[in-house]
Design a protein around this motif. Sequence first.
Motif: not given
Length: 280
Positions: A218-219, A222-223, A226, A231, A234-235, A238
Amino acid sequence: MTTLITGARGKVGQGVIARLHSAGHPVRAASARPAELTVPAGVEVFELALDRPETFAAALDGVRQVFLYPEPAGIQELVKAAEAACVEHVVLLSSSSVLGPDAETDPLAGHSLKVERALTASSLTCTFLRPDAFASNSFGWAYAIGRSMPVQLAYPDAQIAPIHPEDIADIAFEALTGDSLTGRSVTLTGPESLTFRDQLAVLSSAIGREIPVERISREAAEQQMSAFMPARMAGSLLDLWAAASHGPAAVADTTDSLLGRPARSYAQWAAENALAFTGS
């Protein structure tokens, strides 16, 4: 009865313009950048920029219906201008995200929710079309697929029921020309629940070669996301896909249930747009 189409450069807006014009209905296309519009001969073009209320009166003069894209900036002023112009009906292209439990704070849902609330508080008759995921969201994979790279996903088994944009345009046309949807709020989906893996398998068949799928954290997702969206958005996406990984997506209204004709499948969309994924 002239109908004003905002967001007239978008796929759905273009589809609504084409349907109204072909059926002989007076139609007016509006955009913050009218010089960039391509419309059929005979369609009026006007400037309408939501951050410039001085553009509202001319665009709305003589208009009785508006097909509205959801933009909260300037919506209060636009509602007042529409009421002053004696607009009778607004069909809003909203989002199914407004039905979520955290809609007020969610960056995806909040955008449409503010517009819905401004219209609800007005004297205008309103129809809210709330589509779920568009099949055309798959264009986001085109760069990787066209270069034979794996499609990287944090939640490859998230299930959605993607709707063909042409189905949305068909339903919007009915909302603007008939009375079966007037004043209603309808949630729209495609005809079947598909995981992202399922969609990529369909695209694979359409282009005639395998599309590798790579699960990432997920990290990492997200990167990546973004880089081209806020951001928080994006979060939110997700979170939505994480929740959608636990079972089939609900199938809501389609052209089948609302118009009595078959809904377009994701496979049809993939076949129509295969060239975009070939890297040519």
